[in-house]
Every structure is written in structure tokens, then in C-alpha cells.
Design a protein around this motif. Structure first.
Motif, PDB file in Angstrom:
ATOM      1  N   ILE A  14     -58.103 -52.858  10.283  1.00 31.95           N
ATOM      2  CA  ILE A  14     -58.495 -51.895  11.309  1.00 31.95           C
ATOM      3  C   ILE A  14     -59.549 -50.914  10.811  1.00 31.95           C
ATOM      4  N   GLU A  15     -59.629 -50.705   9.517  1.00 41.18           N
ATOM      5  CA  GLU A  15     -60.660 -49.819   8.972  1.00 41.18           C
ATOM      6  C   GLU A  15     -62.061 -50.349   9.250  1.00 41.18           C
ATOM      7  N   GLU A  16     -62.209 -51.664   9.372  1.00 38.59           N
ATOM      8  CA  GLU A  16     -63.509 -52.245   9.745  1.00 38.59           C
ATOM      9  C   GLU A  16     -63.926 -51.736  11.128  1.00 38.59           C
ATOM     10  N   ILE A  17     -62.981 -51.693  12.048  1.00 36.95           N
ATOM     11  CA  ILE A  17     -63.260 -51.224  13.408  1.00 36.95           C
ATOM     12  C   ILE A  17     -63.531 -49.726  13.390  1.00 36.95           C
ATOM     13  N   HIS A  18     -62.749 -48.978  12.658  1.00 39.21           N
ATOM     14  CA  HIS A  18     -62.967 -47.530  12.580  1.00 39.21           C
ATOM     15  C   HIS A  18     -64.360 -47.219  12.035  1.00 39.21           C
ATOM     16  N   ALA A  19     -64.794 -47.977  11.036  1.00 44.19           N
ATOM     17  CA  ALA A  19     -66.134 -47.758  10.471  1.00 44.19           C
ATOM     18  C   ALA A  19     -67.215 -48.090  11.491  1.00 44.19           C
ATOM     19  N   ALA A  20     -67.032 -49.174  12.239  1.00 45.06           N
ATOM     20  CA  ALA A  20     -68.018 -49.559  13.258  1.00 45.06           C
ATOM     21  C   ALA A  20     -68.083 -48.508  14.368  1.00 45.06           C
ATOM     22  N   ILE A  21     -66.938 -47.993  14.781  1.00 50.10           N
ATOM     23  CA  ILE A  21     -66.902 -46.956  15.811  1.00 50.10           C
ATOM     24  C   ILE A  21     -67.618 -45.703  15.310  1.00 50.10           C
ATOM     25  N   LYS A  22     -67.375 -45.347  14.070  1.00 50.67           N
ATOM     26  CA  LYS A  22     -67.997 -44.149  13.494  1.00 50.67           C
ATOM     27  C   LYS A  22     -69.514 -44.273  13.441  1.00 50.67           C
ATOM     28  N   ARG A  23     -70.028 -45.461  13.169  1.00 53.26           N
ATOM     29  CA  ARG A  23     -71.481 -45.679  13.083  1.00 53.26           C
ATOM     30  C   ARG A  23     -72.158 -45.750  14.444  1.00 53.26           C
ATOM     31  N   SER A  24     -71.421 -46.092  15.475  1.00 51.40           N
ATOM     32  CA  SER A  24     -72.004 -46.322  16.799  1.00 51.40           C
ATOM     33  C   SER A  24     -72.403 -45.023  17.487  1.00 51.40           C
ATOM     34  N   TRP A  25     -73.463 -45.073  18.288  1.00 50.27           N
ATOM     35  CA  TRP A  25     -73.880 -43.930  19.105  1.00 50.27           C
ATOM     36  C   TRP A  25     -73.424 -44.105  20.553  1.00 50.27           C
ATOM     37  N   ASN A  26     -72.832 -45.261  20.890  1.00 47.80           N
ATOM     38  CA  ASN A  26     -72.402 -45.546  22.254  1.00 47.80           C
ATOM     39  C   ASN A  26     -71.116 -44.812  22.588  1.00 47.80           C
ATOM     40  N   GLY A  27     -70.900 -44.569  23.885  1.00 47.22           N
ATOM     41  CA  GLY A  27     -69.693 -43.846  24.246  1.00 47.22           C
ATOM     42  C   GLY A  27     -69.234 -43.978  25.678  1.00 47.22           C
ATOM     43  N   GLN A  28     -69.656 -45.014  26.410  1.00 44.96           N
ATOM     44  CA  GLN A  28     -69.190 -45.127  27.787  1.00 44.96           C
ATOM     45  C   GLN A  28     -67.871 -45.881  27.874  1.00 44.96           C
ATOM     46  N   GLN A  29     -67.848 -47.139  27.437  1.00 41.57           N
ATOM     47  CA  GLN A  29     -66.645 -47.946  27.558  1.00 41.57           C
ATOM     48  C   GLN A  29     -66.451 -48.811  26.326  1.00 41.57           C
ATOM     49  N   ALA A  30     -65.212 -49.227  26.148  1.00 33.95           N
ATOM     50  CA  ALA A  30     -64.882 -50.210  25.122  1.00 33.95           C
ATOM     51  C   ALA A  30     -63.780 -51.095  25.689  1.00 33.95           C
ATOM     52  N   ARG A  48     -58.081 -44.270  18.470  1.00 33.22           N
ATOM     53  CA  ARG A  48     -59.389 -43.979  17.889  1.00 33.22           C
ATOM     54  C   ARG A  48     -60.462 -43.930  18.973  1.00 33.22           C
ATOM     55  N   LEU A  49     -60.444 -44.882  19.896  1.00 37.25           N
ATOM     56  CA  LEU A  49     -61.469 -44.947  20.942  1.00 37.25           C
ATOM     57  C   LEU A  49     -61.361 -43.797  21.946  1.00 37.25           C
ATOM     58  N   SER A  50     -60.178 -43.243  22.116  1.00 32.56           N
ATOM     59  CA  SER A  50     -59.983 -42.204  23.139  1.00 32.56           C
ATOM     60  C   SER A  50     -60.810 -40.953  22.882  1.00 32.56           C
ATOM     61  N   THR A  51     -61.244 -40.750  21.672  1.00 33.03           N
ATOM     62  CA  THR A  51     -62.096 -39.594  21.374  1.00 33.03           C
ATOM     63  C   THR A  51     -63.577 -39.954  21.352  1.00 33.03           C
ATOM     64  N   VAL A  52     -63.878 -41.228  21.588  1.00 28.40           N
ATOM     65  CA  VAL A  52     -65.253 -41.710  21.436  1.00 28.40           C
ATOM     66  C   VAL A  52     -65.845 -42.227  22.738  1.00 28.40           C
ATOM     67  N   VAL A  53     -65.034 -42.841  23.597  1.00 22.65           N
ATOM     68  CA  VAL A  53     -65.546 -43.432  24.835  1.00 22.65           C
ATOM     69  C   VAL A  53     -64.836 -42.828  26.045  1.00 22.65           C
ATOM     70  N   GLY A  54     -65.444 -42.995  27.203  1.00 29.33           N
ATOM     71  CA  GLY A  54     -64.888 -42.459  28.437  1.00 29.33           C
ATOM     72  C   GLY A  54     -63.909 -43.369  29.129  1.00 29.33           C
ATOM     73  N   ARG A  55     -63.922 -44.664  28.778  1.00 28.15           N
ATOM     74  CA  ARG A  55     -63.008 -45.614  29.413  1.00 28.15           C
ATOM     75  C   ARG A  55     -62.662 -46.689  28.400  1.00 28.15           C
ATOM     76  N   ILE A  56     -61.376 -46.995  28.313  1.00 28.62           N
ATOM     77  CA  ILE A  56     -60.894 -48.062  27.431  1.00 28.62           C
ATOM     78  C   ILE A  56     -60.264 -49.132  28.311  1.00 28.62           C
ATOM     79  N   ASN A  57     -60.756 -50.360  28.184  1.00 24.77           N
ATOM     80  CA  ASN A  57     -60.264 -51.488  28.957  1.00 24.77           C
ATOM     81  C   ASN A  57     -59.393 -52.351  28.053  1.00 24.77           C
ATOM     82  N   ILE A  58     -58.219 -52.731  28.513  1.00 20.80           N
ATOM     83  CA  ILE A  58     -57.336 -53.597  27.730  1.00 20.80           C
ATOM     84  C   ILE A  58     -57.271 -54.956  28.408  1.00 20.80           C
TER      85      ILE A  58
END
Length: 123
Positions: A14-30, A48-58
């Protein structure tokens, strides 16, 4: 996610995903796709995504929500949260057309303006 490119990745840690999220400038949806019903995989990603994007789709691709849901984005993708009615207000200039209803001439002029004006016409 805007086509024609759709970013999809798998991960072992999961740290791979956290690092990718940290590097990204995007923030609408995931979107998070998983078959793990325990939440062990998806919950940390949602946290983690809840502080970065406006909508999380499962288990569903990113898309447009019904207009009753607010639109939100973060980072370079948007600024804050806005509903459709708020967006219309934000991009509109409110104008009042007033007349003295007790004055017959003014009331007649207002009725004529209402009948002929494009400004007062429904969209």
C-alpha cells in the motif's frame, strides 16, 4: 479520469499507492477496484484518498454524479465543493427588474417588457 488515457495500476504494498497519491497533482476522483469484502484492502485507500480527492468510487469507474450531489475537487483539479445550483449562482449576475405595480402605465410597460424581452425569457 479524462480520456483517452485511463490510469490503472496494481500494487503489492500500500505504500506504493500512498507514494503515487502524494506525487499526484490530481484531485477530482479516484476509483478503487477490489473483490475483498472485508474492507482490509479498500479502507486504507479510502482513508488516504478522502483527503486528496472529491469523490471516491468503489468498484465503479469515475463518472458524473446526479446533480443533487455536490461537485468537489482538490489540488490542481478544483477548489472546494459546489452544487449545480451554486455553480449557476457563481457564474451568473443577478439582476432585478422593478416597477411600481400601483402605477398603471408602469405595470403596462412591465407587461410589454415581459412579453418581448429576451432577458426575461426562460432558457
Amino acid at each position: 479520469q479524462f480520456g483517452p488515457v485511463l490510469p490503472i495500476t496494481t500494487f503489492n504494498d500500500i505504500e506504493e499507492i500512498h507514494a503515487a497519491i502524494k506525487r499526484s497533482w490530481n484531485g477530482q476522483q479516484a476509483a478503487v477496484f477490489t473483490s475483498d469484502a472485508t474492507g482490509e484492502i479498500a479502507a486504507p485507500l479510502v482513508d488516504r484518498l478522502s483527503t486528496v480527492v472529491g469523490r471516491i468510487n468503489i468498484n465503479v469507474q469515475c463518472g458524473r454524479s446526479p446533480d443533487v450531489f455536490p461537485f468537489s475537487g482538490r489540488r490542481s483539479s478544483a477548489m472546494g465543493t459546489m452544487s449545480v445550483s451554486e455553480a449557476l449562482r457563481g457564474f451568473s449576475v443577478e439582476t432585478v427588474v422593478a416597477y411600481a405595480a400601483s402605477n398603471d402605465i408602469s405595470a403596462a410597460v412591465a407587461a410589454g417588457v415581459d412579453a418581448k424581452s429576451n432577458f426575461l425569457a426562460p432558457l
